[in-house]
Design an enzyme around this catalytic site. Sequence first.
Site, mmCIF file in Angstrom:
data_model
loop_
_atom_site.group_PDB
_atom_site.id
_atom_site.type_symbol
_atom_site.label_atom_id
_atom_site.label_comp_id
_atom_site.label_asym_id
_atom_site.label_seq_id
_atom_site.Cartn_x
_atom_site.Cartn_y
_atom_site.Cartn_z
ATOM 1 C CG ASN A 137 -2.351 -0.086 0.689
ATOM 2 O OD1 ASN A 137 -2.797 -0.244 -0.295
ATOM 3 N ND2 ASN A 137 -3.134 -1.023 2.182
ATOM 4 C CB CYS A 394 -4.979 -9.104 1.737
ATOM 5 S SG CYS A 394 -5.243 -6.684 1.848
ATOM 6 C CG PHE A 395 -0.001 -10.294 3.491
ATOM 7 C CD1 PHE A 395 -0.692 -10.781 4.839
ATOM 8 C CD2 PHE A 395 -0.330 -11.101 2.344
ATOM 9 C CE1 PHE A 395 -1.684 -11.851 5.550
ATOM 10 C CE2 PHE A 395 -1.136 -12.100 2.425
ATOM 11 C CZ PHE A 395 -1.327 -12.958 4.014
ATOM 12 C CB CYS A 396 -0.225 -3.526 3.877
ATOM 13 S SG CYS A 396 -0.726 -2.823 5.112
ATOM 14 C CG ASN A 397 0.043 -6.631 -2.315
ATOM 15 O OD1 ASN A 397 -0.289 -6.696 -2.587
ATOM 16 N ND2 ASN A 397 1.243 -6.933 -2.320
#
Length: 467
Positions: A137, A394-397
């Site tokens: 992100n 979502c692991f900042c993705n």
Amino acid sequence: MTQTDPDFVAFLRAYPTYPTTRIIDDLRATEYARLDIGGHIYLDYTGGGLYAESQLHRHNRLLAEHVFGNPHSSNPTSQAATQLVEHAREYVLKFFNADPDEYLAIFTPNASGALKLVGESYPFPKGRYLLTFDNHNSVNGIREFAHARGAEVMYIPIALPDMRVDASNLDRELARPSKDGHNLFAYPAQSNFSSVKHPLEWIEKAHENGWDVLLDAAAFVPTNKLDLSVVKPDFVTISFYKMFGYPTGLGALIARRQALAKLHRPWFAGGTITVASVQGEKYYMADGAHAFEDGTIDYLNIPAIEIGLKHIESIGYDVIQERVHSLAGWLLDKLTSMKHSSGTHLARVYGPTTTQDRGGAVAANFYDKEGKAIDHRFIEERANEANISLRTGCFCNPGAGEVALGISRVELDVCFTSPDHEDRLSVDDFRLCIDGKSSGAVRISVGMVTNFNDIQEFLAFARGLLT
Ligand SMILES: Cc1ncc(COP(=O)(O)O)c(C=O)c1O
């Protein structure tokens, strides 16, 4: 784990070069003993690396034996701090094999801070910002600077099952730089979602087409050598805690001098100028890295970066890579072959299921014997109970997450344009709105000091989900 354990024997048969990484088992027993004393199964190395005890001792000794003052004055304690900071800066370049005539290292609070420096200062007007769906992100967020300054923003998709980019799509976009403005192409050297290693050859290809390249190396450099005498991205972003655990709160923007000269900072601050005047309404930026380091830098912690980099060098990236390759390979082999009594696969891995061109993180969702997805939050709760540290979500993705989970543009549009979602949207609302589809995955990441037992414990946990 004994040498006669049948699983270990099978593992060694499949990964015969693993014993060359013995030094890591020795270190694990001395420098990382706290992991086993606490019964921790740590599998979140993409979230954060772990420090060796000696890193702390060396840093503590340095602080205990010297007096350091705020840098950039001529007094002795200030000079002592300046010297260490500048030494660490040189060491960062040396570590990445970057020629100091070509590159410079700017200290930032983390990789996100480094990315923001580029985003807020890049000459976007009339230009293009091209980026892969697969991005953190903090790289996605640069698009807001690009939009605000009138650049065209374009995403390059990735595709299941491997979550890689279709090269023809990328070639087509790279061949269309803006002729009237500057062009910035951003991608991760290694995905923090699927662990895919995207080709470093893209850098030269982009340069040939007139693009500046921002390589987000935050998930790559903890386990891979980045050699800046071989590949020449214009901007490289990293977080040091991901590489060696300590200290937190420090990252770097490693930038090519010629690319840095294009950046125009939107403000000035203490430390970034040579002269600023109130009545004269004028300011003059400092040269080089200093123009990008706002206020007082973290001068007591910066020396710990050099200690951490030396720690990695003392092990060697070849050993680290071998370790991660073997253990991630075993994890993938075993996890993808687990089946319920019904014959249904337990896990679905998002991204490559072989070790080719991938790192040590495995993102997956788990399914019951009817093939219904098990909520990733349930997996996390169960893992917590077993003292297994992994990560879900979502692991900042979000780009990789949307592709992996099959969430379409239309579904997202419907959700985001609903009147109750104009200003605020919680994760739970988001889940409801995408019709109960899974909104995340489970990430198990193998790192520098993972051992065979960690993987076996995780596999035993996964086996416990079989019915
Ligand atoms: C690929 C990648 N880029 C950038 C970041 C941002 O790092 P930080 O949160 O340290 O700023 C992360 C963090 O997980 C990452 O994995």
